[in-house]
Design a protein around this motif. Sequence first.
Motif, short mmCIF file in Angstrom:
data_model
loop_
_atom_site.label_atom_id
_atom_site.label_comp_id
_atom_site.label_asym_id
_atom_site.label_seq_id
_atom_site.Cartn_x
_atom_site.Cartn_y
_atom_site.Cartn_z
N UNK A 93 50.43 39.52 54.32
CA UNK A 93 51.37 40.56 53.89
C UNK A 93 50.74 41.43 52.81
N UNK A 94 50.00 40.80 51.89
CA UNK A 94 49.33 41.57 50.83
C UNK A 94 48.26 42.48 51.42
N UNK A 95 47.56 42.00 52.44
CA UNK A 95 46.53 42.83 53.08
C UNK A 95 47.15 44.05 53.77
N UNK A 96 48.34 43.84 54.35
CA UNK A 96 49.01 44.95 55.03
C UNK A 96 49.63 45.92 54.04
N UNK A 97 49.80 45.50 52.79
CA UNK A 97 50.36 46.38 51.78
C UNK A 97 51.87 46.46 51.85
N UNK A 98 52.55 45.35 51.63
CA UNK A 98 54.01 45.31 51.67
C UNK A 98 54.61 46.30 50.68
N UNK A 99 55.61 47.04 51.14
CA UNK A 99 56.26 48.04 50.29
C UNK A 99 57.19 47.40 49.26
N UNK A 100 57.47 46.11 49.39
CA UNK A 100 58.41 45.45 48.50
C UNK A 100 57.76 44.46 47.55
N UNK A 123 36.56 33.96 50.82
CA UNK A 123 37.21 35.11 51.41
C UNK A 123 37.42 36.23 50.41
N UNK A 124 37.47 37.44 50.90
CA UNK A 124 37.77 38.61 50.08
C UNK A 124 39.25 38.93 50.26
N UNK A 125 39.96 39.06 49.16
CA UNK A 125 41.40 39.25 49.18
C UNK A 125 41.78 40.62 48.64
N UNK A 126 43.00 41.06 48.90
CA UNK A 126 43.44 42.35 48.38
C UNK A 126 43.43 42.36 46.86
N UNK A 127 43.27 43.53 46.24
CA UNK A 127 43.12 43.59 44.79
C UNK A 127 44.38 43.26 44.00
N UNK A 128 45.56 43.24 44.65
CA UNK A 128 46.78 42.90 43.92
C UNK A 128 47.14 41.42 44.06
N UNK A 129 46.12 40.59 44.35
CA UNK A 129 46.28 39.14 44.43
C UNK A 129 45.56 38.52 43.24
N UNK A 333 38.97 44.80 45.75
CA UNK A 333 39.06 43.42 46.23
C UNK A 333 39.32 42.47 45.07
N UNK A 334 39.93 41.32 45.38
CA UNK A 334 40.03 40.19 44.47
C UNK A 334 39.23 39.03 45.05
N UNK A 335 38.74 38.16 44.17
CA UNK A 335 38.04 36.97 44.66
C UNK A 335 38.04 35.90 43.57
N UNK A 336 37.61 34.70 43.94
CA UNK A 336 37.52 33.58 43.01
C UNK A 336 36.31 33.79 42.11
N UNK A 337 36.52 33.67 40.79
CA UNK A 337 35.47 33.91 39.81
C UNK A 337 35.48 32.79 38.77
N UNK A 338 34.59 32.87 37.80
CA UNK A 338 34.51 31.85 36.77
C UNK A 338 34.31 32.45 35.40
N UNK A 339 34.72 31.71 34.37
CA UNK A 339 34.63 32.10 32.96
C UNK A 339 35.28 33.46 32.72
N UNK A 340 36.46 33.63 33.28
CA UNK A 340 37.22 34.87 33.11
C UNK A 340 38.65 34.54 32.69
#
Length: 347
Positions: A93-100, A123-129, A333-340
Amino acid sequence: CVQCQPGCVLLLHTRFRRHAAVTQELMNALEEKGVVPKGARVVRVQTFGLLGRTAGGHMMEVEEGAGVLLVVLPEALAQVTLGDSAVAQQIDSARRGSADVLATTLIFSDQSHVLKNEDGEDGILPPNVFGGISEGKIQEMKDGFGRESPSMSIAWKRCAGTTPSGRSFSAAHLQTMSNGRFDPSKAGRRQSSERLVQDQRRAFDRVSGGATPGVVVVFACSGRGLNWYHDQHVEAEILDDVYGRRGQDATPPGTQPPPAIFGMFCGGELGPAVDGSSSDSDSDGGQQTSACQPESASSWKVISASATASTKDGAGSSRSPEAAVAEQPQVTVSKLQGFTTIVGVIG
């Protein structure tokens, strides 16, 4: 916020003896006193540490010893789902850009396969995740038992004046802070974090058209606490300075209460990619600590009538929030990172 219709009660806790019995006893007591409705949905998450307010209203961090943080998520604002299948649907749903949905929080009990692509890579995820990896179990508490789940999501929903305070929620701004790695001084690390949090507050004001922050959600690396800052409660105090009202005993009449600020220390943080793609080809998505190391990365989403309002730039000229957004670099994009430390502001 306990003055609301709860969609879910989130119990974040550190590792300590009898944590299951203690958290169950806490919920029973809160139900008996009417603080939480009987039968409310409760999800328990074991974390590396906590960030939030005490019963007396003071912001603090708990990195060692026993700690429990109670978060009541209003039904009008937050939709909680558990299990890899349901979480995968939220990601789609986040990838599709839900309006709600303004933003989506993900919490995993380990680096789950939900974060993997078909080749088994991250995986590469949408930036609002955004979100993080917990230290232990994620459990839905029911009838005195905990049903374990490997993952959960919180969809932060757009809502117009449907909360008890009458607040509207129409914008989300996420920032990944990857600062201070090359600054050995205690003061320098704190100052760089203060500047980034202040920058995010100004950015949220610009892109939202002046919306009031209502929720600040934090996912911090378990290494970015006392051992790194050489002081306690640093990021909690910074967030309270910028978004809360430190030192005030009460909210002045006629004003909105300060936002709920809560979060957890993680074993991996999920948010806007510091080394990811930017919508601005001339920007790396954040200020530099060195020639090759970005200091931060940001993303945002605005869905509301307030997007037609005007805001002021530094010279005092009036421009729309859309123009303000266009002037700010945003990663894609969002992704799993470290020391942040990932900070999500919803308002």
